[in-house]
Motif scaffolding. Structure first.
Motif, PDB file in Angstrom:
ATOM      1  N   VAL A1351     -17.312 -88.252 -21.795  1.00 54.07           N
ATOM      2  CA  VAL A1351     -16.684 -89.112 -22.998  1.00 54.07           C
ATOM      3  C   VAL A1351     -16.866 -90.363 -22.268  1.00 54.07           C
ATOM      4  CG1 VAL A1351     -14.379 -90.001 -23.831  1.00 54.07           C
ATOM      5  CG2 VAL A1351     -15.091 -87.533 -23.965  1.00 54.07           C
ATOM      6  N   VAL A1352     -16.528 -90.755 -20.916  1.00 57.52           N
ATOM      7  CA  VAL A1352     -16.512 -92.321 -20.452  1.00 57.52           C
ATOM      8  C   VAL A1352     -18.059 -92.432 -20.096  1.00 57.52           C
ATOM      9  CG1 VAL A1352     -15.497 -93.804 -18.762  1.00 57.52           C
ATOM     10  CG2 VAL A1352     -14.134 -91.792 -19.687  1.00 57.52           C
ATOM     11  N   ARG A1353     -18.301 -93.388 -20.597  1.00 52.99           N
ATOM     12  CA  ARG A1353     -19.800 -93.786 -19.865  1.00 52.99           C
ATOM     13  C   ARG A1353     -19.986 -94.898 -18.959  1.00 52.99           C
ATOM     14  NH1 ARG A1353     -21.400 -92.659 -24.997  1.00 52.99           N
ATOM     15  NH2 ARG A1353     -21.681 -90.349 -25.348  1.00 52.99           N
ATOM     16  N   ASP A1354     -18.886 -95.784 -19.106  1.00 51.73           N
ATOM     17  CA  ASP A1354     -19.061 -97.146 -18.343  1.00 51.73           C
ATOM     18  C   ASP A1354     -18.509 -96.547 -16.751  1.00 51.73           C
ATOM     19  OD1 ASP A1354     -19.096 -99.808 -17.666  1.00 51.73           O
ATOM     20  OD2 ASP A1354     -17.029 -99.951 -18.008  1.00 51.73           O
ATOM     21  N   LEU A1355     -19.424 -97.148 -15.902  1.00 52.94           N
ATOM     22  CA  LEU A1355     -19.130 -96.755 -14.379  1.00 52.94           C
ATOM     23  C   LEU A1355     -17.678 -97.088 -14.062  1.00 52.94           C
ATOM     24  CD1 LEU A1355     -22.100 -96.609 -12.320  1.00 52.94           C
ATOM     25  CD2 LEU A1355     -20.591 -94.854 -12.766  1.00 52.94           C
ATOM     26  N   SER A1356     -17.368 -98.449 -14.370  1.00 53.53           N
ATOM     27  CA  SER A1356     -16.175 -99.230 -14.015  1.00 53.53           C
ATOM     28  C   SER A1356     -15.068 -98.248 -14.527  1.00 53.53           C
ATOM     29  CB  SER A1356     -15.933-100.418 -14.466  1.00 53.53           C
ATOM     30  OG  SER A1356     -16.012-100.613 -15.676  1.00 53.53           O
ATOM     31  N   ASP A1357     -15.243 -97.819 -15.937  1.00 54.85           N
ATOM     32  CA  ASP A1357     -13.749 -96.985 -16.233  1.00 54.85           C
ATOM     33  C   ASP A1357     -13.941 -95.712 -15.641  1.00 54.85           C
ATOM     34  OD1 ASP A1357     -13.474 -99.064 -17.932  1.00 54.85           O
ATOM     35  OD2 ASP A1357     -14.694 -98.065 -19.827  1.00 54.85           O
ATOM     36  N   ARG A1359     -14.729 -94.964 -12.744  1.00 55.89           N
ATOM     37  CA  ARG A1359     -14.130 -95.011 -11.237  1.00 55.89           C
ATOM     38  C   ARG A1359     -12.644 -94.903 -11.316  1.00 55.89           C
ATOM     39  NH1 ARG A1359     -18.300 -98.804  -9.772  1.00 55.89           N
ATOM     40  NH2 ARG A1359     -19.672 -97.991  -8.216  1.00 55.89           N
ATOM     41  N   ARG A1360     -11.881 -95.461 -12.477  1.00 53.70           N
ATOM     42  CA  ARG A1360     -10.368 -95.230 -12.466  1.00 53.70           C
ATOM     43  C   ARG A1360     -10.044 -93.897 -12.043  1.00 53.70           C
ATOM     44  NH1 ARG A1360     -10.588 -98.879 -16.552  1.00 53.70           N
ATOM     45  NH2 ARG A1360      -9.859-101.116 -16.037  1.00 53.70           N
ATOM     46  N   VAL A1361     -10.630 -92.863 -12.859  1.00 51.54           N
ATOM     47  CA  VAL A1361     -10.171 -91.484 -12.686  1.00 51.54           C
ATOM     48  C   VAL A1361     -10.859 -90.785 -11.593  1.00 51.54           C
ATOM     49  CG1 VAL A1361     -10.127 -89.352 -13.610  1.00 51.54           C
ATOM     50  CG2 VAL A1361      -9.802 -91.413 -15.322  1.00 51.54           C
ATOM     51  N   HIS A1362     -12.051 -91.285 -11.273  1.00 45.97           N
ATOM     52  CA  HIS A1362     -12.613 -90.794 -10.004  1.00 45.97           C
ATOM     53  C   HIS A1362     -11.884 -91.192  -8.755  1.00 45.97           C
ATOM     54  CE1 HIS A1362     -15.725 -91.586  -6.630  1.00 45.97           C
ATOM     55  NE2 HIS A1362     -15.948 -90.417  -7.019  1.00 45.97           N
ATOM     56  N   GLN A1363     -11.127 -92.362  -8.835  1.00 42.69           N
ATOM     57  CA  GLN A1363     -10.601 -92.896  -7.621  1.00 42.69           C
ATOM     58  C   GLN A1363      -9.436 -91.906  -7.434  1.00 42.69           C
ATOM     59  OE1 GLN A1363     -11.941 -95.391  -5.787  1.00 42.69           O
ATOM     60  NE2 GLN A1363     -10.398 -94.623  -4.501  1.00 42.69           N
ATOM     61  N   ARG A1409     -26.371 -83.513 -15.461  1.00 42.50           N
ATOM     62  CA  ARG A1409     -26.882 -84.759 -16.489  1.00 42.50           C
ATOM     63  C   ARG A1409     -28.146 -85.343 -15.618  1.00 42.50           C
ATOM     64  NH1 ARG A1409     -21.415 -87.835 -17.294  1.00 42.50           N
ATOM     65  NH2 ARG A1409     -20.173 -85.939 -17.965  1.00 42.50           N
ATOM     66  N   HIS A1410     -28.193 -85.495 -14.499  1.00 45.23           N
ATOM     67  CA  HIS A1410     -29.218 -86.081 -13.830  1.00 45.23           C
ATOM     68  C   HIS A1410     -30.518 -85.521 -14.196  1.00 45.23           C
ATOM     69  CE1 HIS A1410     -30.913 -88.689 -10.904  1.00 45.23           C
ATOM     70  NE2 HIS A1410     -31.589 -87.752 -10.280  1.00 45.23           N
ATOM     71  N   LYS A1411     -30.443 -84.118 -14.146  1.00 48.84           N
ATOM     72  CA  LYS A1411     -31.697 -83.353 -14.360  1.00 48.84           C
ATOM     73  C   LYS A1411     -32.080 -83.676 -15.868  1.00 48.84           C
ATOM     74  CE  LYS A1411     -31.922 -79.011 -11.811  1.00 48.84           C
ATOM     75  NZ  LYS A1411     -31.376 -77.652 -11.868  1.00 48.84           N
ATOM     76  N   GLY A1436     -25.454 -92.482 -12.344  1.00 53.93           N
ATOM     77  CA  GLY A1436     -24.310 -93.347 -11.796  1.00 53.93           C
ATOM     78  C   GLY A1436     -23.431 -92.304 -11.316  1.00 53.93           C
ATOM     79  N   LEU A1437     -22.989 -91.226 -12.172  1.00 55.24           N
ATOM     80  CA  LEU A1437     -21.822 -90.432 -11.786  1.00 55.24           C
ATOM     81  C   LEU A1437     -22.343 -89.617 -10.391  1.00 55.24           C
ATOM     82  CD1 LEU A1437     -19.403 -88.698 -12.360  1.00 55.24           C
ATOM     83  CD2 LEU A1437     -20.662 -87.244 -13.851  1.00 55.24           C
TER      84      LEU A1437
END
Length: 2038
Positions: A1351-1357, A1359-1363, A1409-1411, A1436-1437
């Motif tokens: 759902v989230v494509r923007d890396l900065s967004d 990052r919030r959950v990834h953090q 996704r990368h593939k 990016g992911l």
């Protein structure tokens, strides 16, 4: 009965009937009339009114029964209210005359009563219209009351109530008179009259101000008097009256001048004092008790106290929750003061104190628990804390008083202790019910809650210490995070304060209670705590002897800790077992001699300590056996046994020890006996075989001991009676909301109710009552209970003579005792005998004749005992005896005894006892045969009509219901007579005898069950039975008794089950809705059981009827919630209030059924309900969370985040508890699941909006997405951990279901994107340090799902959950040592694995996704297509994850290593590392296994992907440290510590085998519960592994490994039907075959290189089959693969199986179309088959080729279905591709196999050609195009010698010829295309024969086109293909023939041209053809100019036509050619693409 359905009574019909039928007929008419009057027009009613009134009045005179008179009165009133009221006064006068009549005969009574009822009904309905003469009426009624008997008084009271209701304030002149009359009735000796008087006064107080002002004191006194000797119904009614009046007094605003009395305002304190007086002094209270004190009279009777307790609750409930919140402090201090030193009377004796405490606890629980919302409850808890502090201060003051003499007067301790106990218990209950929402309360330092409770643990009173311990138990259950700190705190205090006796017992109680809480906390406590507790217990036991002041306490504490430790289960106890057994051995003397010396040595105190210690030891062993069954091996049992004989010896010596050392040992000896009995009950009797006789003697003495106290039948017997029999005894035995306080009334005055101080050891046991305090009975009672149980076991195991002797002794002791004592002994003996019979029946033994005789005598005596409970238990024993003996003659004898007794006896006792005995016999033995049945029914009929004794009727009818139940089909002949008896009794038994009506209800229920589905029939007899049943139900529904109404509902429920069409649903539902909130628990249960059944079938109808009822609002009794929120909302509100667990379960199930059938239709309603419930969560926390989040996120918040409530009006679900909120969150998930199976628009926003526009009533889930997110958010951020888990679950479901839904307004985006802020804010709190591991684990799952959803494509967004995930990764890196020590080690394992699993999921998605991103870049033709896919996210992911990949990979491998160790079979246990794995400890491995099982699969997949990405080379580490993860435990324990450093190759091997081993172990033995996700992940991991060269080379070189893998995959395919799994398995198979191919190639290559120049012939053969061609099953990779592929193909196409079709194909079947999944599987299998020859040696390939070809051609034949446009079906395409693969195999060219291959391929071609020749004309459906394509593949792909054989070549050419002649243009066109490729084949040997045979006919076909012009696109394409084919021929032809061909071609082309006139009017098809021809001519002309010129010269017509066309086209030709040309090229290339297998 149909004749009864008319407006006027059909008197003619009714007079022809017998008496019973006539009564039935009249009742049916009145029922019908009641409905009809409301539906008839007013005029019709008026016309018939006179006749009707006459008919009704004449019925009034005919002695109508109670239900009839009630209905008659209602009809009369309704008639006057609808029609005219002229004659109403006349009717009233008639009634008054009837009442005045002097006739006192019993036959006239019903008429008088009917008149009274009529008056009440008329006044109630018509009200003030009749206000003129009402004083006379009331006067007359009151006068009649003076001489009336109880029924009359009952009806008069109810009638007065109706009159007051109807007249309202107009009745004021009579208020005083009515008040006087009701006063006298309130203390009437008939209970029913008291109830009626209470109802009348309740109505009166609405208008009579004096009742709650001047007369308040006397009303209160009156009520207290009324409670004396009352029953449950009276207590309910009178407490309601008293509570309401007092509440009115508190809140009333007195009208100033209106009242003549100077009304005084009553203050709250006065009212509470008034109630308190009743509680403490009873009905004599208001004489201000001075005389009482002097006389020292006994304490208040229990029923008064219980009544006043209920009044307290009614008082507060009437004033409401908000009032209680405001006045809570005053109320609490008053309630606690009832037990304080100001009122010593309440707690004079221990028994009184316990009972008063129960009452006070009940008041607190019902008010705080029932009326306050969670916020108010937290405030109340603070007040309770203050109260505890205050009481403690009083205590401290007394204790610290300097003067030691007065230091501790017992009265002062006693004074505060009872208030403290109640406050502590309520605090515990309160926190228990609040759960984790109470967390802020404990964190609030100003309250000091924990300190206050812990500080009370050293109170001088044992009871207080126990209550404090229990309170800690509740806190720990509610807030598991406090369990370990509390345990540590108590253990520390216990070890420090070992010299204080209070502290030792207080803190040991606390520790035991906390250990009991561990079972309720799934996260557990650290494993090491067991060791500490065990050491402390040993220390206490060893040091007990050092200090005599502390011996007793330390002994008790030590054993209590050991016993409580046992509840932790085998995992913990196993480590301490040896020490426990040693302690057990040491506590008893080693031999009988030692016991004798002990006896002579000690004193009274040492014996007390000894007995305490031994009782404790017995209890510890009992606890061990109950909780650690798994440890009870033979060896352990042998070690438990030695002390037993000594323990029994001590039992036999106890009486002499008591004589020696005095009565101070009395209680310890009772406790010791009870403990020993309890332990012996648990042990198998063989273990104490040698002591059986001694034990039996002791038990006999125990049961008949002379000093036994009053008989507590209510403790012993209910367990021995049948539950349904208890219903006839006393309502107190039934389950009610007041059971907690009502229990004490059962026990008789001298006996205390259960209380914790009677048995401190019960503090760690799981209590049956859920959250309430354990209530063990006093030891004197419980010892009898244990003795009687043990008697059953021991007596059954001794020999016959001993048994006879014992029973004779028991009989004698009954005979020789007198009076009350005789009853007591009889009671004990009977319970022992019942247990004996129960045990004998259970263990399938028998009894000798002498024993039978004795048992019979004993039971017969009890059957005629005056105690009803004893009779009930005796009848059960009577039947059990017959069951055990199991002899028809004996049973018949028993029945005969009862028959004889019933015929002769006239006393109630014998008749009730023996009638129940008959019923019990039937229940145990089924029917006793037809003769017995008839005799039995006859006797019971007679008894049930004995109107002089309601008891006899009740028991007889109950017995009849048992008989009906057990007789089954035999009863059919008696059904009619029984039914008429039941109806007659229902219509005649007075309503005051509710118990008779209940028994009648049970009979009716049994009859309905017996009739069963027959009730649906339409025959006259069945319909009359059905009508009677319905009539009976109607009578019971009208009965005032709630329990009778409950019976009516369950009867209707049965009827609805068997004959649903005949039950009136709307009236049933309205009846259910009205009783939804009844004060009677059993009625509510019946209502919900019925509702649950109804909504399973007809939820929508039930819901509609409920709404109609609410709208109708005629019925004020209906739940007000129904109007606002429908039945669903009313049930949710009830669920929130209800405390009874079984009832709550029914409510949940009902709501689930309603949701399942209606959620989709009523989507908005359901979501609004859930939202309203969950909005309460927002009140606490959500708002703060959101504010914080919005600041951080800037202004991205969505409207859904504004969580404030806009409306102020109170909601029906305003303050729901957390349990209700959890239920609502679960409902949201269920709603989403329901929508999934409904319309697809629920998950498609564009479609939903469009359908909503079309019809606004449409409603779709996707339109409510904001609400769903909001609800999930509110739940996920609540204080309650359970709710947080549910909220996160909901969020997970929402993410998974809605992640892919596109946002129509912003293409390229999804709708969830706008909720990123909410999801982030919902997840963030779950990652704080104090969050419990289970919540964090669930949040990790949601995090990974959110990131993976894309759902989230923007890396900065992102990052919030990834953090958040990064933070948890940091937390877990230190492994199992670093995590919280609050919970069990397995909890940290759970958290670590959840984090690793979440990361694994994210990594897998990132790689995928990368593939796919790389592939889109490769395949994108023009750059615009790639815009969306090149957004930075995919790469990016992966980059985000890569930063932590080094750490993650090590942790993943460590987790997999752990998992591999844990899944080893038990026999390898010794090889496991001693200290556990990387993430689990050895002690908690069993618990940890579960967590590994749920997460290993994804971790495996991720690890495999990581290994693939590094190509098995690890970039982060040198080879030295390859196998060491970051965790403290090394990954490869044994090897890496001692051995040398591993080489990289070894490390690769280890990792490779780890992943392969785990996968194979899992896949080869799939358990039934293996999830699809695990299997798929496992297969994907294997695929990833085999994607890399190194592992492939391992598999390729180790054939055994490959075969094993194939066999495992074969099993997976056989056992799992899922296409996804099968496809994934086939992909792995393909990779294995590729690996084998690579291996063979490599060997061949290296052999060639080695041999260099040597001769080819001498090269060894590589590949399977070597030089013999043999494949050995089990050792051959190819064979295993063939098996697997055949399995797949035959499953999809069973016709391929030669066994099935019977040898070679005889019967042709039609080709079939496979599903998409099926086609995919077939294609994959064929792809694998085509690869197989390359794995074989030439000889090997020869042996498998026939099979492979058979399968490939078979698939072609079975799936060649005709598709539109000549397309090929997917399986055909796959088989052609496979075929091409096989034909082009190098083996076909290899020297050794060439010849064999050629002949086999020729056979295959022949097989394909045979497909055309129809077998018996059935095979016309095969698709010619598919077959021709196959033939073409053969022609073009094999060596010439295969297809140039004349016979085959001839057949091929014929097939093409036939196809060219086909009528189907598509077939022709495809044939042209195929021939095009054949003609162009470079080898003339192949192409020329086809050209020679087919060219001429093609030219002819093209020349025909001129005559028949093409009409559509297909024919046009056909022409074009023909021309292209001819052009190809021209190109291929030899020079000498080319001119002829061009000469043929030119006229054809020119014939297609149009001149300029025709061009304008031509169709688009003709124009295209013209363009095409012209273009080709332009190309051919220059190329073959000489031929062109000669043709033009020879034919002027052609030349002219060409010139005209060229002229007409001159303009367009300049512009168009390039594009046309491109178009054609494109077209032809597309065709080539389709047939790329050529």
């Amino acid at each position: 009965m149909e004749l009864a359905h008319s407006l006027l009574l059909n008197e003619e019909a009714s007079n022809q009937l017998g008496e019973v039928q006539k009564a039935e007929f009249i009742f049916e008419w009145l029922r019908y009339l009641e409905k009809l009057l409301l539906a008839t027009s007013r005029n019709d009613v008026r016309e018939n009114q006179k006749t009707l009134v006459e008919q009704l009045l004449s019925l009034l005179n005919s002695s109508p029964g109670p239900p009839t008179r009630k209905l008659l009165a209602q009809n009369l009133a309704t008639l006057y209210s609808i029609g005219d009221t002229f004659s109403v006064y006349e009717t009233i006068d008639k009634c008054n005359d009837l009442i005045r009549s002097k006739d006192d005969s019993p036959s006239y009574l019903p008429t008088k009563l009917a008149a009274v009822v009529c008056l009440g009904s008329l006044y109630k309905k018509l009200g003030r219209i009749l206000a003129n003469g009402f004083t006379d009426t009331v006067g007359n009624i009151l006068k009649a009351m003076k001489s009336a008997e109880s029924q009359g008084r009952y009806e008069i009271m109810l009638s007065l109530q109706s009159i007051l209701t109807g007249l309202g304030v107009a009745a004021a002149p009579c208020h005083r008179d009515v008040y006087k009359a009701a006063r006298s009735c309130l203390t009437d000796r008939s209970m029913a009259v008291r109830c009626a008087a209470a109802k009348c006064l309740l109505e009166l107080q609405n208008e009579a101000v004096f009742m709650w002002s001047t007369e308040l004191d006397s009303v209160a006194t009156l009520c207290f008097k009324s409670f004396e000797g009352s029953n449950y119904d009276v207590r309910i009614s009178v407490s309601k009256l008293l509570g309401t009046v007092l509440a009115k007094a508190v809140i009333a605003k007195h009208p100033g001048t209106a009242s003549r009395q100077s009304a005084r305002r009553v203050s709250l304190e006065e009212v509470l004092e008034l109630l308190g007086t009743g509680f403490l002094r009873g009905s004599s209270g208001l004489l201000r008790a001075s005389g009482d004190m002097l006389k020292g009279s006994s304490s208040v009777s229990r029923d008064v106290r219980v009544g006043v307790t209920q009044a307290y609750v009614v008082f507060v409930s009437t004033l409401g929750g908000a009032w209680l919140e405001k006045n809570f402090a005053v109320f609490l201090s008053h309630i606690l003061s009832l037990l304080s030193q100001l009122n010593p009377k309440a707690t004079q004796t221990q028994t009184d104190a316990v009972c008063c405490r129960r009452c006070v606890s009940f008041i607190l629980r019902a008010t705080i628990g029932g009326l306050l919302g969670e916020k108010a409850q937290i405030a109340a808890a603070k007040d309770l804390c203050q109260a505890i502090w205050k009481l403690k201060k009083v205590m401290d003051a007394v204790l610290s008083d300097g003067n030691l003499e007065t230091r501790l007067s017992s009265t002062d301790v006693a004074a505060s202790q009872h208030s403290l106990i109640c406050a502590l218990q309520e605090l515990g209950n309160l926190i228990h019910s609040l759960g984790t929402t109470a967390a802020p309360l404990l964190q609030d330092s100003s309250t000091g809650l924990l300190d206050s409770v812990v500080s009370v643990s050293v109170h001088p009173s044992v009871s207080v210490r126990l209550a404090a311990a229990w309170c800690l138990h509740c806190i720990a259950v509610a807030l598991p995070s406090h369990l370990t700190p509390l345990l540590d705190r108590c253990l520390e205090r216990l070890s420090i304060l070992q010299s204080s006796p209070e502290a030792v017992t207080g803190f040991s109680f606390a520790v035991a209670a906390l250990l009991g809480a561990v079972t309720h906390c799934p996260l557990g406590i650290p494993h090491g705590k067991g060791k500490i507790i065990m050491a402390l217990a040993e220390d206490l036991l060893c040091s007990a002897a050092q200090n005599s002041r502390l011996s007793l306490q330390r002994t008790q504490a030590g054993w209590l800790l050991v016993a409580a430790l046992m509840t932790l289960g085998p995992a913990v106890v196993g480590h301490h077992l040896a020490r426990v057994l040693l302690l057990w051995k040491c506590v008893f003397p080693a031999s009988p001699q030692d016991l004798q010396t002990e006896k002579s040595r000690g004193d009274s105190f040492t014996w007390q300590v000894t007995l305490e210690g031994r009782a404790g030891a017995l209890c510890a062993v009992k606890s061990f056996i109950s909780h650690c069954g798994d440890l009870l091996t033979e060896e352990v049992i042998q070690r438990l046994l030695p002390p037993l004989p000594c323990a029994v010896d001590l039992l036999t010596q106890l009486s002499s020890i008591l004589k020696t050392y005095g009565s101070s040992l009395k209680t310890p000896s009772v406790v010791y006996r009870q403990r020993l009995y309890e332990l012996l009950i648990l042990l198998p009797p063989e273990t104490y075989k040698g002591n059986l006789c001694a034990i039996l003697r002791e038990l006999s003495a125990e049961l008949t001991a002379p000093e036994t106290q009053a008989a507590a039948s209510a403790c012993l017997l209910p367990a021995l009676c049948h539950p349904s029999d208890l219903l006839i005894l006393s309502p107190v035995l039934q389950e009610t909301d007041h059971r907690f306080i009502e229990e004490q009334l059962l026990l008789g005055s001298g006996i205390a109710c259960g209380s914790l101080e009677y048995d401190p050891y019960s503090i760690y046991e799981e209590d049956a009552g859920g959250d309430s305090v354990p209530k063990p009975l006093p030891p004197t009672l419980s010892v009898i209970s244990s003795a009687s149980k043990l008697f059953g076991i021991v007596c059954a195991n001794v020999d016959e003579a001993q048994r006879v002797l014992t029973l004779e002794q028991l009989l004698n002791s009954i005979k020789h005792s007198k009076g009350a004592r005789q009853q007591t002994v009889q009671l004990h003996v009977l319970s022992a005998i019942s247990n004996l019979l129960k045990y004998v029946a259970g263990s399938k033994r028998s009894l000798g004749p002498e024993v039978r005789r004795l048992v019979l005598t004993l039971v017969l005596g009890a059957l005629e005992s005056p105690n009803p409970l004893l009779r009930c238990a005796a009848s059960e024993a009577w039947a059990r005896l017959a069951h055990v003996v199991d002899d028809a003659a004996f049973t018949a004898g028993l029945a005969q005894v009862s028959f004889d007794k019933l015929k002769s006896a006239r006393d109630v006792v014998s008749r009730t006892g023996h009638s129940l005995a008959l019923g019990s016999l039937h229940r145990y033995l089924g029917s006793l045969g037809p003769q017995h049945l008839s005799a039995c029914i006859g006797v019971l009929y007679t008894l049930s009509q004995d109107s002089t004794s309601p008891d006899v009727q009740t028991w007889a009818l109950h017995s009849l219901s048992l008989t009906i139940d057990s007789a089954g089909a035999l009863y059919h002949m008696h059904v009619e007579s029984t039914l008429s008896l039941i109806i007659m009794l229902l219509l005649n038994v007075p309503p005051t005898h509710a118990e008779v009506h209940q028994s009648l209800g049970r009979c009716l229920n049994a009859l309905i069950t017996t009739l069963g589905p027959e009730l649906q029939g339409n025959s006259p007899s069945v319909s009359s039975l059905r009508t009677s049943c319905l009539l009976g139900c109607a009578v019971m529904q009208d009965n005032p008794g709630c329990l009778v109404q409950a019976q009516a509902i369950s009867c209707l429920q049965q009827l609805h089950m068997f004959a649903p069409r005949h039950v009136n649903l709307s009236s049933l539902v309205s009846c259910l809705c009205v009783n939804l909130c009844s004060p009677y628990l059993l009625l509510r249960r019946a209502v919900l059981a019925c509702l649950r059944q109804l909504v399973q079938r007809e939820a929508a109808e039930v819901s509609e009827h409920a709404v109609m009822l609410a709208r109708d609002a005629r019925d004020p009794a209906a739940d007000p919630n129904l109007r606002e929120v429908g039945l669903e909302g009313a049930l949710l509100a009830l669920l929130d209030r209800e405390t009874d667990e079984s009832l709550c379960q029914d409510i949940r199930e009902t709501l689930h059924h309603m949701l399942t059938s209606m959620a989709v239709e009523k989507l908005s309603l359901w979501l609004k309900l859930c939202k309203d419930v969950l909005a309460a969560s927002a009140d606490f926390t959500a708002v703060t969370c959101v504010d914080a989040m919005q600041e951080e996120e800037g202004d991205r918040g969505d409207d859904a985040l504004v969580l404030t409530r806009s409306d102020d009006k109170p909601q029906p679900l305003s303050n729901p508890r957390w349990t209700t909120r959890v239920f609502a969150a679960d409902c949201v998930c269920r709603i989403i699941n329901q929508c999934e199976s409904a319309n697809s628009a629920h998950f498609d926003i564009a479609l939903a909006q469009e359908m909503k526009k079309r019809d606004s009533r449409n409603d779709f889930l996707v339109l409510h997405l904001a609400d769903l997110i909001r609800m999930a958010f509110m739940a996920a951020t609540d204080h309650s951990d359970h709710l947080r888990l549910s909220g996160l679950d909901t969020l997970l479901v929402v993410i998974r279901r809605f992640a892919d839904i596109a946002e129509p307004e912003f293409p390229g985006h999804v709708i969830l994107e706008q909720y990123q802020a909410n999801v982030g804010a919902a997840l963030r709190p779950a990652f704080t340090s104090e969050t419990p591991p289970d919540v964090t684990a669930k949040a990790c799952q949601v995090c990974s799902a959110w990131i993976a959803s894309g759902v989230v494509r923007d890396l900065s967004d992102l990052r919030r959950v990834h953090q958040l995930l990064v933070s948890s990764l940091t937390k877990i890196q230190a492994g199992k040592e670093a995590l919280s020590h609050l919970y069990n080690e397995s909890a940290s394992t759970m958290e670590i694995l959840a984090v690793l699993k979440a990361w694994a999921e994210v990594y897998i998605v990132a790689v995928q996704r990368h593939k796919s991103h790389r592939q889109t870049l490769k395949t994108a033709i023009n750059p615009e297509d790639t815009v969306r896919s090149t957004s930075p996210a995919p790469g990016g992911l992966l980059d985000l994850v890569c930063t932590d990949l080094g750490t993650l990979s090590r942790l993943w491998l460590a987790a997999l290593q752990d998992f591999a160790l844990l899944t080893l079979p038990a026999e390898f246990a010794s090889q496991l590392p001693v200290e556990g794995g990387a993430f689990y400890t050895a002690e908690t491995s069993e618990k940890a296994k579960l967590h590994y099982h749920s997460s290993w699969a994804l971790i495996l997949h991720a690890a495999a992907l990581w290994l693939t990405s590094t190509g098995f080379a690890d970039p982060d580490e040198g080879a030295a440290n390859l196998s060491r993860p970051v965790t403290p435990t090394s990954m490869c324990q044994g090897s890496s510590s001692g051995a040398a450093v591993k080489s990289p190759e070894d490390v690769y091997m280890d990792r490779f085998h780890l992943i392969l081993g785990i996968s194979v172990e899992f896949l080869c033995s799939l358990r039934a519960d293996a999830t699809m996700e695990s299997i798929t992940a496992c297969l994907l991991a294997l695929q990833a592994l085999l994607d890399t060269p190194w592992p492939r080379s391992r598999i390729g070189s180790d054939q055994g490994l490959g075969i094993e893998l194939l066999n495992v995959l074969h099993r997976v395919i056989l056992t799992r039907e899922s296409p996804v799994i099968q496809l994934a398995s086939l992909e792995v198979v393909r990779q294995i075959i590729c690996a084998a191919q690579e291996h063979v190639k490599e060997k061949r290559r290296s052999a060639e290189v080695d041999d260099g120049a040597s001769e080819k012939e001498t090269l060894p053969e590589f590949g399977e089959g070597k030089d013999t061609g043999g494949l050995v099953p089990g050792k051959s990779l190819v064979f295993a693969t063939l098996e697997l592929c055949v399995c797949i193909l035959v499953r999809q196409l069973p016709e391929l199986n030669p066994k099935l079709t019977g040898g070679p194909r005889v019967k042709a079947s039609q080709p079939q179309t496979l599903s998409e999944e099926g086609s995919g599987l077939v294609a994959a299998a064929l792809g694998i088959l085509a690869e197989l020859p390359a794995v074989c040696s030439p000889e090997g390939s020869i042996s498998i080729l026939p099979t492979v070809l058979y399968l490939v051609t078979g698939v072609l034949r079975e799936t060649a279905v005709k598709l539109p446009g000549g397309q090929l079906s997917p399986p055909v395409t796959a088989s052609l591709q496979a075929l091409k693969g096989i034909l082009t195999s190098p083996m076909a060219r290899a020297e050794k196999s060439h010849k064999a291959w050629t002949s086999l391929l020729q056979s295959a071609l022949a097989t394909v050609l045979d497909c055309w020749s129809p077998v018996d004309g059935a095979h016309q459906e095969l698709d010619e195009v598919s077959l021709l394509t196959a033939v073409t593949v053969f022609i073009l792909s094999t060596s010439p010698e295969v297809t140039t054989v004349p016979c085959l070549q001839k057949r091929c050419i014929e097939k093409f010829k036939a196809a060219l002649e086909s009528q189907d243009p598509v077939v022709q066109m495809k044939t042209y295309q195929l021939l095009h490729s054949i003609f162009q084949y470079p080898n003339p040997a192949i192409s020329y024969p086809y050209i020679y045979s087919l060219a001429s006919s093609i030219v002819e076909k093209l020349q025909e086109i001129d005559k028949r012009k093409p009409e559509d696109a297909t024919e046009l394409q056909l022409c074009q293909e023909g021309i292209k084919l001819l052009e190809a021929l021209v190109t291929v032809a030899e020079d000498q023939h080319r001119a002829q061909l061009v000469a043929c071609l030119l006229p054809v082309l020119i014939s297609f041209l149009l001149d300029e006139n025709a061009l304008g009017s031509a169709s688009s098809v003709m124009r295209s053809l013209h363009d095409f021809a012209l273009q080709n001519l332009m190309q051919i002309g220059p190329r073959y100019s000489s031929v062109f010129k000669s043709v033009m010269a020879s034919s002027p017509a052609l030349k002219a036509r060409l010139e005209a066309a060229v002229k007409g086209n001159q303009e367009s030709v300049r512009v168009k050619p390039p594009s046309k040309h491109a178009k054609n090229l494109g077209r032809s290339s597309s065709i080539r693409l389709k047939t790329n297998f050529l």
